[in-house]
Design a protein around this motif. Structure first.
Motif, PDB file in Angstrom:
ATOM      1  N   CYS A 157       0.825  -1.211   0.000  1.00 25.63           N
ATOM      2  CA  CYS A 157       0.000   0.000   0.000  1.00 25.63           C
ATOM      3  C   CYS A 157       0.859   1.262   0.000  1.00 25.63           C
ATOM      4  O   CYS A 157       0.552   2.228  -0.707  1.00 25.63           O
ATOM      5  CB  CYS A 157      -0.949   0.015   1.204  1.00 25.63           C
ATOM      6  N   GLU A 161       0.790   3.852  -3.127  1.00 25.48           N
ATOM      7  CA  GLU A 161       0.508   5.278  -2.927  1.00 25.48           C
ATOM      8  C   GLU A 161       1.593   6.131  -3.587  1.00 25.48           C
ATOM      9  O   GLU A 161       1.300   7.098  -4.299  1.00 25.48           O
ATOM     10  CB  GLU A 161       0.441   5.600  -1.429  1.00 25.48           C
ATOM     11  N   THR A 164       1.408   5.771  -7.438  1.00 19.95           N
ATOM     12  CA  THR A 164       0.233   6.480  -7.938  1.00 19.95           C
ATOM     13  C   THR A 164       0.522   7.972  -8.036  1.00 19.95           C
ATOM     14  O   THR A 164       0.166   8.622  -9.024  1.00 19.95           O
ATOM     15  CB  THR A 164      -0.986   6.210  -7.026  1.00 19.95           C
ATOM     16  N   HIS A 165       1.198   8.516  -7.038  1.00 18.41           N
ATOM     17  CA  HIS A 165       1.577   9.924  -7.061  1.00 18.41           C
ATOM     18  C   HIS A 165       2.506  10.210  -8.247  1.00 18.41           C
ATOM     19  O   HIS A 165       2.354  11.215  -8.948  1.00 18.41           O
ATOM     20  CB  HIS A 165       2.243  10.331  -5.741  1.00 18.41           C
TER      21      HIS A 165
END
Length: 184
Positions: A157, A161, A164-165
């Protein structure tokens, strides 16, 4: 995605800042072998004279181990700032992965789900932000898989994250670049 050797103290070790800046601008072709002694020359067959948007980097990602931030040499920090300034001038988004957080904080070593509750990790992020002039919102504390034999959902996770950024930032850069090209 392109991965290059790290920065080191001295002009004959690690990757040259000029090579990274040229890569950001899109001047370096695939299969170029980064040379710690000489940066790329405009006469090299791997030098792209008229780079397209596809040749340019869309996001700069730096990786720093959390347990070594305090020991970073000033020369390496200066090189990182030079590259960061070039990326800023080019409008390229920047992200920093702060790895080895488990080596920095016992709380995260026991439970990666508590990474954003750790004062030690927050202090390391702040130190990193101050040394490199990177906003806290662009620093992602992560842990590499090193000794694990099973997937860890909490690790995944954190990495998801961060990635994804990166993808969103790179996508925004491409959209801005296309809009600017269409206005010309």
């Amino acid at each position: 995605m392109h991965d290059v050797r790290g920065l080191e103290v001295g002009d004959t070790k690690g990757v040259h800042t000029e090579d990274i800046i040229n890569a950001l601008k899109g001047h370096i072709a695939d299969n170029y072998a980064f040379n710690p002694v000489d940066p790329i020359f405009t006469t090299s067959r791997y030098y792209i004279h008229n780079p397209t948007l596809n040749d340019r980097m869309h996001c700069l990602v730096s990786v720093i181990p959390a347990d070594r931030i305090s020991m970073m040499e000033d020369e390496v920090i200066q090189k990182m700032k030079e590259i960061k300034a070039a990326a800023s001038t080019l409008g390229i988004p920047q992200v920093l992965f702060m790895t080895r957080v488990d080596q920095t904080c016992r709380l995260t070593q026991q439970d990666m789900g508590k990474i954003y509750q750790s004062k030690k990790i927050k202090d390391k992020m702040t130190e990193c932000s101050n040394k490199l002039d990177v906003p806290l919102s662009c620093i992602f504390p992560v842990k590499n898989y090193s000794e694990e034999t099973k997937f860890d959902e909490k690790l995944n996770c954190l990495m998801l994250e961060a990635f994804t950024h990166i993808v969103n930032s790179a996508n925004d850069y491409v959209k801005r670049s296309n809009e600017e090209n269409n206005m010309d």
